[in-house]
Design an enzyme around this catalytic site. Structure first.
Site, short mmCIF file in Angstrom:
data_model
loop_
_atom_site.label_atom_id
_atom_site.label_comp_id
_atom_site.label_asym_id
_atom_site.label_seq_id
_atom_site.Cartn_x
_atom_site.Cartn_y
_atom_site.Cartn_z
N TYR A 176 -4.71 2.68 9.89
CA TYR A 176 -5.80 1.82 9.40
C TYR A 176 -7.03 1.68 10.30
O TYR A 176 -8.04 1.13 9.87
CB TYR A 176 -5.26 0.43 9.06
CG TYR A 176 -4.31 0.46 7.89
CD1 TYR A 176 -4.78 0.56 6.58
CD2 TYR A 176 -2.93 0.43 8.08
CE1 TYR A 176 -3.90 0.62 5.50
CE2 TYR A 176 -2.05 0.47 7.01
CZ TYR A 176 -2.54 0.57 5.73
OH TYR A 176 -1.68 0.62 4.66
N VAL A 195 0.85 -1.19 0.00
CA VAL A 195 0.00 0.00 0.00
C VAL A 195 0.89 1.24 0.00
O VAL A 195 1.66 1.46 0.94
CB VAL A 195 -0.90 0.01 1.26
CG1 VAL A 195 -1.69 1.32 1.32
CG2 VAL A 195 -1.83 -1.19 1.26
N PHE A 197 3.67 -10.46 5.22
CA PHE A 197 3.24 -10.41 3.82
C PHE A 197 3.10 -8.96 3.38
O PHE A 197 3.17 -8.05 4.20
CB PHE A 197 1.91 -11.16 3.63
CG PHE A 197 0.79 -10.65 4.49
CD1 PHE A 197 -0.08 -9.68 4.02
CD2 PHE A 197 0.58 -11.14 5.78
CE1 PHE A 197 -1.13 -9.19 4.82
CE2 PHE A 197 -0.46 -10.67 6.58
CZ PHE A 197 -1.31 -9.70 6.09
N LEU A 244 -5.56 6.90 -0.58
CA LEU A 244 -5.63 5.64 0.17
C LEU A 244 -7.08 5.31 0.50
O LEU A 244 -7.53 4.16 0.36
CB LEU A 244 -4.79 5.70 1.45
CG LEU A 244 -4.97 4.48 2.37
CD1 LEU A 244 -4.56 3.18 1.69
CD2 LEU A 244 -4.21 4.66 3.68
N SER A 245 -7.83 6.31 0.92
CA SER A 245 -9.24 6.07 1.27
C SER A 245 -10.00 5.50 0.07
O SER A 245 -10.79 4.56 0.21
CB SER A 245 -9.91 7.37 1.73
OG SER A 245 -9.13 7.98 2.72
N ARG A 247 -2.26 12.61 1.20
CA ARG A 247 -3.28 13.37 1.96
C ARG A 247 -4.29 14.08 1.06
O ARG A 247 -4.67 15.22 1.30
CB ARG A 247 -2.63 14.40 2.92
CG ARG A 247 -1.60 13.80 3.86
CD ARG A 247 -2.18 12.72 4.80
NE ARG A 247 -1.16 12.28 5.72
CZ ARG A 247 -0.29 11.28 5.45
NH1 ARG A 247 -0.37 10.61 4.29
NH2 ARG A 247 0.62 10.94 6.33
N ARG A 248 -4.67 13.35 0.00
CA ARG A 248 -5.76 13.85 -0.86
C ARG A 248 -6.85 12.79 -0.95
O ARG A 248 -7.64 12.78 -1.89
CB ARG A 248 -5.27 14.10 -2.27
CG ARG A 248 -4.17 15.07 -2.42
CD ARG A 248 -4.03 15.30 -3.93
NE ARG A 248 -2.69 15.73 -4.26
CZ ARG A 248 -2.23 15.80 -5.50
NH1 ARG A 248 -3.02 15.45 -6.51
NH2 ARG A 248 -1.02 16.21 -5.74
N VAL A 306 1.14 5.57 -1.60
CA VAL A 306 0.69 6.69 -2.44
C VAL A 306 1.95 7.51 -2.72
O VAL A 306 2.77 7.74 -1.81
CB VAL A 306 -0.39 7.51 -1.71
CG1 VAL A 306 -0.69 8.81 -2.46
CG2 VAL A 306 -1.68 6.68 -1.58
#
Ligand SMILES: CC(=O)SCCNC(=O)CCNC(=O)[C@H](O)C(C)(C)COP(=O)(O)OP(=O)(O)OC[C@H]1O[C@@H](n2cnc3c(N)ncnc32)[C@H](O)[C@@H]1OP(=O)(O)O
Length: 411
Positions: A126, A85, A411, A97-98, A93-94, A87
């Site tokens: 998370y 994961v 993992f 990820l969400s 912070r835009r 960005v």
């Protein structure tokens, strides 16, 4: 240009791979796309590599890879094992990820996968997405000259070639996996990669480690370890070398016999082992367990429940009982009231209209799911509310397991 969330095709996978390495600050690993494309071919083909695109450029990466996780009672439950994961530093912070997480949850739920889990780079990331802290691990350092076993322990430890180690390790791990809540399948040539037999550029790394196998009295492999010796300072011409070791062991004897092999070696004054379980009962096989120093304890697995009926119905419960749980989940997947009736033989779970015994957010359900926490302890920090007297004590007896869960595989 708006950011688009899309499934990453094989053609884009090399860019995905490089963005991941830059995001994780592993710059020297860039260029491994072609290698990873072969290793993760099944997940890429299944559309489980999710990307964020700015125009034609990959700026966000999210591996929503398929696996199973062992749950209390031994069932292997389908799980999305989330990894890689990132960005891009230019796009943080835009909300990228969400957006990728929302897409991954939809994908998992559509495929009927009841759980998502991951190993977070940082604690605060998370929880907002509904993940709860579900397992811990430890790191130990051993002062070799003061280590001894409490009594002679059976079995033998022998060196193995990397291919022999892979073969023995696979067998040990498979038995361990089915008996260990929190353990996942080692897919994608995990053993070959771990042993250095399979490398991205064909350069074998197996000469950088020593490989050993512990066999019990019947000759069955029960544990494997690899280690990298570290040069000491040899001040005053006194040997003080060290080592960094990794091991998997089916039982406490196997673990301590592998440790003993290391502490009995000439020249080593200390060595360290990481990725040890939270269960430290093996220390009781040492004459003086205090010389095994726990240097770190840290959270590893975080679990996100997407389908409460399937997830809670798949595990067993050490204590028999019936609980009505109200689960809150702003994303909706787990929201609802559920009647859980469970015990050592299994469980039934149904949606319910009854008054709840406990109210808890989905994060807390994830934290309780594999057996790590006591609900009564989490209630004391405000993470679960008791609506009916006695419900927390019953939840402790049902959810918490005698041996803490252990992910075993990063993992
Ligand atoms: C399973 C794994 O692979 S773990 C590896 C995670 N990756 C990394 O740590 C690599 C470096 N970091 C990154 O690539 C990025 O910063 C990410 C992936 C962690 C976050 O990506 P972003 O697109 O910036 O996150 P996004 O903008 O969607 O943030 C959503 C919310 O999480 C918060 N958040 C994001 N990252 C963090 C963080 N590291 N710590 C605390 N809060 C964070 C944001 O502030 C935001 O909060 P808000 O909703 O209250 O405004």
């Amino acid at each position: 240009m708006p950011i688009e969330i899309k499934i990453v095709t094989e053609a884009d996978y090399d860019a995905f791979s490089d963005v991941t390495d830059v995001g994780l600050l592993r710059l020297q690993e860039r260029g491994r796309g072609p290698f990873r494309r072969t290793v993760f071919a099944d997940d890429i083909a299944a559309g489980r590599a999710i990307g964020a695109y700015d125009g034609g450029r990959v700026v966000g990466t999210f591996g929503n890879y398929a696996n199973t996780v062992t749950v209390p009672g031994g069932a292997a439950v389908p799980v999305s094992a989330v990894t890689a994961v990132t960005v891009a530093q230019t796009h943080r912070r835009r909300g990228i990820l969400s957006s990728m997480t929302a897409e991954a949850f939809r994908q998992s739920a559509d495929a009927g996968v009841p759980l998502s889990m991951l190993i977070p780079a940082e604690w605060p990331i998370y929880g907002r997405f509904g993940y709860g802290h579900a397992t811990d691990e430890t790191r130990y350092t051993f002062d070799t000259k003061r280590c001894a076993t409490v009594r002679p322990l059976p079995g033998t430890v022998d060196f193995a070639s990397a291919p022999e180690w892979v073969e023995a390790g696979r067998a040990v791990y498979e038995r361990l996996r089915v008996a260990t809540p929190g353990a996942i399948e080692r897919r994608n040539a995990w053993w070959e990669r771990e042993s250095g037999l399979l490398t991205h550029d064909g350069r074998p790394l197996d000469k950088e480690s020593l490989f050993v196998v512990y066999r019990d009295e019947a000759g069955t492999p029960r544990g494997v370890a690899n280690y990298q010796p570290r040069e000491g300072s040899w001040e005053g011409f006194v040997p003080d070398n060290g080592a960094e070791a990794y091991m998997i062991a089916e039982d406490y004897v196997a673990r301590v016999r592998l440790l003993q092999f290391l502490w009995e070696q000439d020249w080593f004054s200390s060595f360290s082992v990481a990725k040890f379980p939270a269960d430290d009962t093996w220390r009781h096989l040492m004459a003086d367990p205090r010389v095994a120093r726990q240097k770190q304890r840290y959270d590893v697995l975080w679990v996100r429940v997407l389908d409460v009926v399937a997830a809670l119905g798949a595990r067993t419960y050490e204590g028999e009982g019936r609980l009505v749980l109200a689960v809150t989940d702003p994303d909706g997947y787990a929201e609802g009231v559920y009647a859980l009736e469970g015990g050592p033989a299994g469980a039934t779970v149904k949606r319910s209209t009854e008054t709840p015994d406990l109210t808890l957010p989905v994060q807390t359900l994830g934290a309780l799911y594999l057996g790590q926490h006591a609900a009564s302890a989490l209630a004391r920090v405000g993470e679960v509310a008791e609506e009916k007297p006695g419900a927390l004590a019953l939840a402790d007896r049902m959810f918490k397991t005698a041996v803490p869960p252990y992910c075993v595989t990063w993992f």
